[in-house]
Design a protein around this motif. Structure first.
Motif, PDB file in Angstrom:
ATOM      1  N   MET A   1       0.836  -1.206   0.000  1.00 33.64           N
ATOM      2  CA  MET A   1       0.000   0.000   0.000  1.00 33.64           C
ATOM      3  C   MET A   1       0.870   1.255   0.000  1.00 33.64           C
ATOM      4  SD  MET A   1      -3.101   1.155  -0.048  1.00 33.64           S
ATOM      5  CE  MET A   1      -4.091  -0.235   0.494  1.00 33.64           C
ATOM      6  N   GLN A   2       1.922   1.257   0.842  1.00 30.46           N
ATOM      7  CA  GLN A   2       2.803   2.417   0.900  1.00 30.46           C
ATOM      8  C   GLN A   2       3.554   2.607  -0.408  1.00 30.46           C
ATOM      9  OE1 GLN A   2       5.273   1.836   4.354  1.00 30.46           O
ATOM     10  NE2 GLN A   2       3.717   2.612   5.761  1.00 30.46           N
ATOM     11  N   ASP A   3       4.004   1.478  -1.019  1.00 35.24           N
ATOM     12  CA  ASP A   3       4.692   1.565  -2.298  1.00 35.24           C
ATOM     13  C   ASP A   3       3.773   2.130  -3.368  1.00 35.24           C
ATOM     14  OD1 ASP A   3       6.954   0.547  -1.165  1.00 35.24           O
ATOM     15  OD2 ASP A   3       6.589  -1.517  -1.828  1.00 35.24           O
ATOM     16  N   SER A   4       2.494   1.733  -3.347  1.00 34.74           N
ATOM     17  CA  SER A   4       1.524   2.240  -4.317  1.00 34.74           C
ATOM     18  C   SER A   4       1.303   3.740  -4.142  1.00 34.74           C
ATOM     19  CB  SER A   4       0.200   1.485  -4.175  1.00 34.74           C
ATOM     20  OG  SER A   4      -0.760   2.001  -5.066  1.00 34.74           O
ATOM     21  N   ALA A   5       1.184   4.166  -2.873  1.00 33.38           N
ATOM     22  CA  ALA A   5       0.986   5.594  -2.607  1.00 33.38           C
ATOM     23  C   ALA A   5       2.208   6.401  -3.020  1.00 33.38           C
ATOM     24  CB  ALA A   5       0.684   5.794  -1.123  1.00 33.38           C
ATOM     25  N   LEU A   6       3.404   5.843  -2.770  1.00 38.07           N
ATOM     26  CA  LEU A   6       4.635   6.527  -3.156  1.00 38.07           C
ATOM     27  C   LEU A   6       4.738   6.648  -4.669  1.00 38.07           C
ATOM     28  CD1 LEU A   6       7.387   7.747  -2.390  1.00 38.07           C
ATOM     29  CD2 LEU A   6       8.344   5.427  -2.436  1.00 38.07           C
ATOM     30  N   ALA A   7       4.410   5.561  -5.379  1.00 36.02           N
ATOM     31  CA  ALA A   7       4.471   5.577  -6.837  1.00 36.02           C
ATOM     32  C   ALA A   7       3.499   6.603  -7.415  1.00 36.02           C
ATOM     33  CB  ALA A   7       4.155   4.181  -7.382  1.00 36.02           C
ATOM     34  N   ARG A   8       2.355   6.781  -6.743  1.00 34.06           N
ATOM     35  CA  ARG A   8       1.356   7.721  -7.238  1.00 34.06           C
ATOM     36  C   ARG A   8       1.876   9.152  -7.230  1.00 34.06           C
ATOM     37  NH1 ARG A   8      -2.382   7.122  -3.450  1.00 34.06           N
ATOM     38  NH2 ARG A   8      -2.941   5.093  -4.314  1.00 34.06           N
ATOM     39  N   TRP A   9       2.774   9.462  -6.300  1.00 26.37           N
ATOM     40  CA  TRP A   9       3.263  10.830  -6.162  1.00 26.37           C
ATOM     41  C   TRP A   9       4.615  11.065  -6.833  1.00 26.37           C
ATOM     42  CZ3 TRP A   9       0.141  14.577  -4.954  1.00 26.37           C
ATOM     43  CH2 TRP A   9      -1.005  14.292  -4.210  1.00 26.37           C
ATOM     44  N   LEU A  10       5.274  10.010  -7.276  1.00 28.23           N
ATOM     45  CA  LEU A  10       6.590  10.183  -7.883  1.00 28.23           C
ATOM     46  C   LEU A  10       6.541  11.016  -9.154  1.00 28.23           C
ATOM     47  CD1 LEU A  10       8.440   6.744  -7.473  1.00 28.23           C
ATOM     48  CD2 LEU A  10       8.930   8.914  -6.335  1.00 28.23           C
ATOM     49  N   SER A  11       5.612  10.704 -10.043  1.00 26.75           N
ATOM     50  CA  SER A  11       5.543  11.423 -11.315  1.00 26.75           C
ATOM     51  C   SER A  11       5.148  12.889 -11.142  1.00 26.75           C
ATOM     52  CB  SER A  11       4.573  10.712 -12.268  1.00 26.75           C
ATOM     53  OG  SER A  11       5.115   9.478 -12.690  1.00 26.75           O
ATOM     54  N   PRO A  12       4.112  13.225 -10.338  1.00 26.22           N
ATOM     55  CA  PRO A  12       3.821  14.648 -10.117  1.00 26.22           C
ATOM     56  C   PRO A  12       4.979  15.394  -9.462  1.00 26.22           C
ATOM     57  CG  PRO A  12       1.943  13.320  -9.475  1.00 26.22           C
ATOM     58  CD  PRO A  12       3.069  12.367  -9.752  1.00 26.22           C
ATOM     59  N   LEU A  13       5.652  14.755  -8.510  1.00 18.02           N
ATOM     60  CA  LEU A  13       6.796  15.383  -7.861  1.00 18.02           C
ATOM     61  C   LEU A  13       7.907  15.629  -8.878  1.00 18.02           C
ATOM     62  CD1 LEU A  13       8.273  16.326  -5.306  1.00 18.02           C
ATOM     63  CD2 LEU A  13       8.986  13.956  -4.932  1.00 18.02           C
ATOM     64  N   MET A  14       8.167  14.631  -9.712  1.00 20.28           N
ATOM     65  CA  MET A  14       9.176  14.784 -10.750  1.00 20.28           C
ATOM     66  C   MET A  14       8.774  15.872 -11.739  1.00 20.28           C
ATOM     67  SD  MET A  14      10.817  11.796 -13.173  1.00 20.28           S
ATOM     68  CE  MET A  14       9.478  11.756 -14.383  1.00 20.28           C
ATOM     69  N   ALA A  15       7.492  15.934 -12.083  1.00 17.77           N
ATOM     70  CA  ALA A  15       7.012  16.942 -13.025  1.00 17.77           C
ATOM     71  C   ALA A  15       7.211  18.353 -12.482  1.00 17.77           C
ATOM     72  CB  ALA A  15       5.528  16.697 -13.333  1.00 17.77           C
ATOM     73  N   PHE A  16       6.902  18.538 -11.205  1.00 15.59           N
ATOM     74  CA  PHE A  16       7.073  19.863 -10.602  1.00 15.59           C
ATOM     75  C   PHE A  16       8.540  20.270 -10.599  1.00 15.59           C
ATOM     76  CE2 PHE A  16       7.878  22.759  -7.100  1.00 15.59           C
ATOM     77  CZ  PHE A  16       6.866  23.695  -7.245  1.00 15.59           C
ATOM     78  N   CYS A  17       9.411  19.360 -10.144  1.00 16.04           N
ATOM     79  CA  CYS A  17      10.838  19.687 -10.035  1.00 16.04           C
ATOM     80  C   CYS A  17      11.471  19.902 -11.400  1.00 16.04           C
ATOM     81  CB  CYS A  17      11.571  18.574  -9.285  1.00 16.04           C
ATOM     82  SG  CYS A  17      11.118  18.417  -7.553  1.00 16.04           S
ATOM     83  N   PHE A  18      11.220  18.997 -12.334  1.00 15.64           N
ATOM     84  CA  PHE A  18      11.787  19.136 -13.669  1.00 15.64           C
ATOM     85  C   PHE A  18      11.371  20.453 -14.307  1.00 15.64           C
ATOM     86  CE2 PHE A  18      12.614  14.411 -14.779  1.00 15.64           C
ATOM     87  CZ  PHE A  18      13.946  14.567 -14.460  1.00 15.64           C
ATOM     88  N   THR A  19      10.085  20.752 -14.233  1.00 11.12           N
ATOM     89  CA  THR A  19       9.584  21.968 -14.882  1.00 11.12           C
ATOM     90  C   THR A  19      10.206  23.207 -14.264  1.00 11.12           C
ATOM     91  OG1 THR A  19       7.472  20.858 -15.359  1.00 11.12           O
ATOM     92  CG2 THR A  19       7.509  23.260 -15.478  1.00 11.12           C
ATOM     93  N   PHE A  20      10.251  23.261 -12.931  1.00 11.38           N
ATOM     94  CA  PHE A  20      10.822  24.420 -12.252  1.00 11.38           C
ATOM     95  C   PHE A  20      12.286  24.602 -12.635  1.00 11.38           C
ATOM     96  CE2 PHE A  20      12.750  26.804  -8.827  1.00 11.38           C
ATOM     97  CZ  PHE A  20      11.784  27.743  -8.490  1.00 11.38           C
ATOM     98  N   ILE A  21      13.054  23.518 -12.624  1.00  8.93           N
ATOM     99  CA  ILE A  21      14.493  23.602 -12.894  1.00  8.93           C
ATOM    100  C   ILE A  21      14.762  23.943 -14.355  1.00  8.93           C
ATOM    101  CG2 ILE A  21      16.618  22.249 -13.000  1.00  8.93           C
ATOM    102  CD1 ILE A  21      15.525  20.715 -10.535  1.00  8.93           C
ATOM    103  N   ILE A  22      14.040  23.302 -15.272  1.00  6.54           N
ATOM    104  CA  ILE A  22      14.260  23.574 -16.699  1.00  6.54           C
ATOM    105  C   ILE A  22      13.945  25.023 -17.025  1.00  6.54           C
ATOM    106  CG2 ILE A  22      13.517  23.021 -19.048  1.00  6.54           C
ATOM    107  CD1 ILE A  22      13.021  20.147 -18.078  1.00  6.54           C
ATOM    108  N   VAL A  23      12.826  25.517 -16.512  1.00  2.00           N
ATOM    109  CA  VAL A  23      12.458  26.913 -16.765  1.00  2.00           C
ATOM    110  C   VAL A  23      13.484  27.855 -16.151  1.00  2.00           C
ATOM    111  CG1 VAL A  23      10.723  28.693 -16.386  1.00  2.00           C
ATOM    112  CG2 VAL A  23      10.009  26.386 -16.947  1.00  2.00           C
ATOM    113  N   ALA A  24      13.886  27.568 -14.898  1.00  2.00           N
ATOM    114  CA  ALA A  24      14.841  28.434 -14.213  1.00  2.00           C
ATOM    115  C   ALA A  24      16.191  28.453 -14.915  1.00  2.00           C
ATOM    116  CB  ALA A  24      15.015  27.966 -12.762  1.00  2.00           C
TER     117      ALA A  24
END
Length: 361
Positions: free
Chosen positions: A1-24
């Protein structure tokens, strides 16, 4: 269950960080000046809805259908569609573009860091040092890299709030054709779309057969919030370069890791894998080509999205992605298909013409 919840947030977290860093890292370098121009931000909002959102859904739908990474999946996708093997070129364009983008991030942040430190270190030496660190970190587990990257982004963002300088008030300016190109690059290339990154990182999550919206929408919202967060600040004045450079190295390491994973799944020899990664990253060492490479970066990223939209909209069979989308309403699927087949190709072509026009002017 914890692995599933973690996987659910990995892509949005990566999307936020990648976008912020690439733009910056790249906004000023590619001519996208983050300013309080209401007309430009409304234009960008339109591109996020009509361009970025359909591509985001496309990546997740292809992930659900193929259950493997983009480069590996195109072999089966072209066979299923009875399409020419030439369409597989988009996978190679994307996987080579990933380390090229990593090199761009490290090159621009290395230059900014060398100026900020004032240690007399040349930007090229700084770049090589950052590349070595990024390649070493690419062996670190993905979750650890994401946590470190998020930490760097948060510190940069908080520091920018503390060090914020008075900014100009919101204002209207005449809309120019080149702004469409800039807004499209900001919505597609700067968000990391088309490279199969979110496709690749969501494979575990899409196994359960849920609606694509439950995976695609959080990614798109994270990208949207990242650009909004950065839109109020200027990279030259308010965001500390050193903390951003740390986050940029983590982002580059993660990009290299993702590209290497795609090449490994394609069962290429280790020599070819490292040759692709090293050449595409270190090519930014060539002196006095930054401007040309920045233009290439924008056009290359847009070309990948263009080929994917044409392939999914016109070459793949209608039934191939309908089930993967699993929309609750047929109208939503039809709107998505119109966006992929007509709106996206035409809009991207116009954006590429706008970028070329800036180059020639």
């Amino acid at each position: 269950m914890q692995d599933s919840a973690l996987a659910r947030w990995l892509s949005p977290l990566m999307a936020f960080c990648f976008t912020f860093i690439i733009v910056a890292a790249l906004a000023s370098a590619v001519g996208i000046q983050i300013d309080r121009q209401l007309d430009f931000w409304l234009l960008w909002l339109a591109t996020m809805v009509i361009l970025a959102l359909p591509i985001c859904y496309l990546e997740i739908a292809l992930a659900k259908r193929t259950k493997t990474t983009a480069l590996n999946a195109l072999s089966s996708l072209t066979r299923d569609a009875d399409a020419s093997q030439k369409w597989r070129i988009v996978g190679w364009l994307a996987v080579v573009f990933i380390p090229f983008l990593a090199g761009a991030i490290l090159s621009h942040l290395g230059l900014a860091a060398s100026v900020t430190l004032g240690l007399g270190i040349s930007s090229q030496v700084m770049f090589v040092g950052l590349v070595i660190i990024a390649f070493a970190l690419s062996f670190v587990p993905r979750q650890v890299l994401l946590i470190l990257m998020m930490f760097g982004v948060v510190i940069s963002f908080i520091s920018s709030l503390v060090l914020a300088q008075p900014t100009a008030s919101w204002h209207w300016t005449p809309i120019e054709f080149k702004e469409w190109g800039n807004a499209t690059v900001l919505a597609l290339v700067a968000t990391g779309l088309g490279m199969g990154l979110y496709w690749q990182n969501s494979l575990q999550q899409v196994q359960d057969g849920r609606q694509a919206s439950k995976t695609a929408l959080p990614i798109w919202i994270a990208q949207f919030l990242a650009v909004i967060a950065f839109g109020f600040y200027s990279v030259q004045q308010n965001i500390p370069v050193l903390t951003l450079a740390i986050a940029g190295v983590m982002a580059a390491a993660l990009l290299l890791q993702l590209a290497k994973e795609q090449l490994q799944q394609r069962q290429l020899s280790a020599v070819i894998q490292w040759a692709v990664l090293l050449i595409a990253t270190l090519i930014w060492l060539i002196p006095q080509v930054q401007f040309e490479f920045n233009i290439l970066l924008m056009l290359w990223g847009l070309l990948i999205c263009l080929i994917y939209s044409i392939f999914a909209g016109w070459i793949m069979k209608i039934s191939h992605l309908r089930k993967s989308m699993n929309f609750s309403n047929e109208l939503f699927y039809n709107l998505w298909r119109i966006a992929i087949r007509i709106i996206l190709p035409l809009s991207i072509i116009l954006a590429m013409l706008a970028i070329i026009g800036q180059l020639l002017s």
